[in-house]
Design a protein around this motif. Structure first.
Motif, PDB file in Angstrom:
ATOM      1  N   PHE A 105       1.098  -1.092   0.048  1.00  0.00           N
ATOM      2  CA  PHE A 105       0.174  -0.369  -0.233  1.00  0.00           C
ATOM      3  C   PHE A 105       1.195   0.818  -0.426  1.00  0.00           C
ATOM      4  N   ALA A 165      -0.705  11.965   3.321  1.00  0.00           N
ATOM      5  CA  ALA A 165      -0.949  11.296   4.563  1.00  0.00           C
ATOM      6  C   ALA A 165       0.308  11.576   5.356  1.00  0.00           C
ATOM      7  N   ILE A 183      -1.026   3.284   9.456  1.00  0.00           N
ATOM      8  CA  ILE A 183      -1.665   2.734   8.726  1.00  0.00           C
ATOM      9  C   ILE A 183      -1.433   1.116   9.195  1.00  0.00           C
ATOM     10  N   ALA A 189      -5.553   5.739  -5.328  1.00  0.00           N
ATOM     11  CA  ALA A 189      -5.430   4.750  -4.011  1.00  0.00           C
ATOM     12  C   ALA A 189      -6.596   4.472  -3.708  1.00  0.00           C
ATOM     13  N   VAL A 190      -7.932   4.054  -4.150  1.00  0.00           N
ATOM     14  CA  VAL A 190      -8.920   3.126  -4.313  1.00  0.00           C
ATOM     15  C   VAL A 190      -8.621   1.604  -4.880  1.00  0.00           C
ATOM     16  N   LYS A 202      -6.033   0.092  -2.540  1.00  0.00           N
ATOM     17  CA  LYS A 202      -7.020  -0.102  -1.606  1.00  0.00           C
ATOM     18  C   LYS A 202      -7.427  -1.604  -1.635  1.00  0.00           C
ATOM     19  N   PHE A 219      -5.017  -4.630  -2.423  1.00  0.00           N
ATOM     20  CA  PHE A 219      -4.631  -5.225  -1.196  1.00  0.00           C
ATOM     21  C   PHE A 219      -5.593  -5.727  -0.004  1.00  0.00           C
ATOM     22  N   ARG A 220      -6.963  -5.460  -0.285  1.00  0.00           N
ATOM     23  CA  ARG A 220      -8.212  -6.311   0.217  1.00  0.00           C
ATOM     24  C   ARG A 220      -7.690  -7.234  -0.832  1.00  0.00           C
ATOM     25  N   LEU A 238      -6.022  -9.722   0.415  1.00  0.00           N
ATOM     26  CA  LEU A 238      -5.804 -10.938   1.905  1.00  0.00           C
ATOM     27  C   LEU A 238      -7.430 -11.605   1.627  1.00  0.00           C
ATOM     28  N   PHE A 297     -10.724 -10.528   1.042  1.00  0.00           N
ATOM     29  CA  PHE A 297     -11.636  -9.371   0.777  1.00  0.00           C
ATOM     30  C   PHE A 297     -12.200  -9.117  -0.406  1.00  0.00           C
ATOM     31  N   ALA A 303     -15.497  -3.060  -2.966  1.00  0.00           N
ATOM     32  CA  ALA A 303     -17.080  -2.203  -2.914  1.00  0.00           C
ATOM     33  C   ALA A 303     -17.538  -2.225  -3.559  1.00  0.00           C
TER      34      ALA A 303
END
Lengths: 180, 196
Positions: free
Chosen positions: B46, B51, B58, B180-181, B184, B187-188, B191, B193, B196
């Protein structure tokens, strides 16, 4: 006739922290981070006693925004508790939630707007909602216990199911006047 | 007299991550993000492009959500100095699977190579130790980086922070996606996931 028992209605409205805890648990929140705050003290106590929730005490509020993003990357839902003065510390870090569309739920107790004894709380109180909106957050506000419980329930669904970045502002009138 | 750094940052990062296996990595904005990308694209990366001060935190949220996975926050001295209070938060949280690796050129490389606090005597390992980190260390040669990689692969009793002293130079940029979306969701998905 005077009764030593508390009025059930008054008790339920005084007990909004328990209701928020129940709602956040039902929403499967697994991490909570906070900067200590009197208005949130009951919620902090309940989460800290919950072995299924990881809690982090922060040195400054923006840390909680970063932790919440990391939690989501790892598959967990996180909530961040702070007071309005802490919102000012978060603004740049909120770029992360906005640009990455990370679900974010912040519960913000207001200072500086109702029976406030400390004038230093007033400028950030005025800046809280406009600065959150300027960085792209959705702001919801509650002034009564009933409204707060319903608002947080809705905000949790919007945040975690619809990838929104939401701050719920808890009116200072609801917290009550600080006693010295 | 302090030793002058001789280590090339890209060589150091490549050596550190050569056998990363399923390690998850969050990189701080600026050169650490370019360094991480230069080693090769990975779904468990990531990258931060902003930020500032947030990389290690994070990493904390991620490490707490994924206690079975090793997490590295790969960052720079400028980024970690901005988030120095976060070292206290991480020290208190005491995750056993989070390592912070500071690629320290002792300068603010993105903004014109002004000397940073670490170039003026501030020691991030001493701050981390005072915050209760389980282990800290400073490495200056490729051989020491190899030993550090082996150490990071071993289980820890708590968070660790290591400083890798590198030459102050800006190698050619190696630029990952700035979306970034996308990063993200990738990355998910890595794992398991759903996006969205």
């Amino acid at each position: 006739m005077h009764s030593p028992k508390p009025n059930p209605e008054a008790r339920s409205s005084d007990d909004w922290p328990s209701e928020l805890y129940r709602i956040l648990k039902a929403a499967d929140v697994r991490q909570m981070s906070y900067v200590p705050d009197a208005g949130h003290s009951e919620l902090i106590r309940m989460f800290s006693a919950d072995r299924d929730v990881t809690t982090n005490v922060l040195t400054t509020e923006e840390e909680g925004i970063a932790i919440a993003a990391g939690a989501w990357l790892g598959g967990q839902r996180s909530v961040v508790l702070m007071q309005s003065s802490g919102v000012g510390n978060c603004i740049n870090m909120l770029s992360l939630s906005a640009i990455g569309r990370f679900p974010l739920l912040m519960l913000v107790t207001m200072r500086g707007e109702w029976a406030e004894f400390n004038p230093w709380q007033v400028p950030m109180s005025r800046a809280t909602q406009p600065s959150l909106e300027a960085i792209g957050m959705k702001v919801m506000r509650a002034e009564t216990a009933e409204d707060l419980v319903e608002t947080v329930e809705s905000a949790a669904a919007l945040a975690y199911d619809s990838d929104q970045q939401i701050a719920v502002l808890i009116g200072q009138r609801l917290i009550g006047k600080k006693k010295w | 007299m302090p030793m002058q750094a001789q280590l090339d940052r890209r060589a150091a990062v490549a050596t550190l991550l050569r056998s990363r296996k399923d390690t998850l990595i969050v990189s701080g904005l600026g050169s650490p993000t370019y360094d991480l990308h230069s080693v090769g694209e990975h779904d468990g990366n990531f990258y931060l492009w902003g930020a500032m001060g947030g990389a290690a935190l994070i990493g904390l949220g991620l490490a707490q959500a994924q206690p079975g996975k090793r997490v590295i926050a790969l960052t720079g001295d400028g980024e970690q100095l901005m988030g120095v209070g976060g070292l206290a938060t991480i020290g208190v949280a005491r995750p056993r699977n989070l390592d912070i690796v500071v690629i320290d050129n002792q300068h603010f490389g993105e903004t014109g190579m002004q000397a940073s606090h670490t170039g003026r005597g501030v020691d991030l390992t001493a701050i981390a130790a005072a915050c209760g980190f389980a282990a800290t260390g400073t490495v200056r040669t490729l051989e020491e980086v190899e030993r550090l990689a082996a150490q990071i692969a071993q289980p820890a009793d708590g968070p660790r922070l290591f400083v890798v002293k590198v030459l102050a130079e800006n190698p050619p940029r190696s630029l990952p996606s700035r979306d970034a979306v996308f990063i993200k969701n990738r990355f998910r998905a890595h794992l398991g996931f759903a996006a969205a």
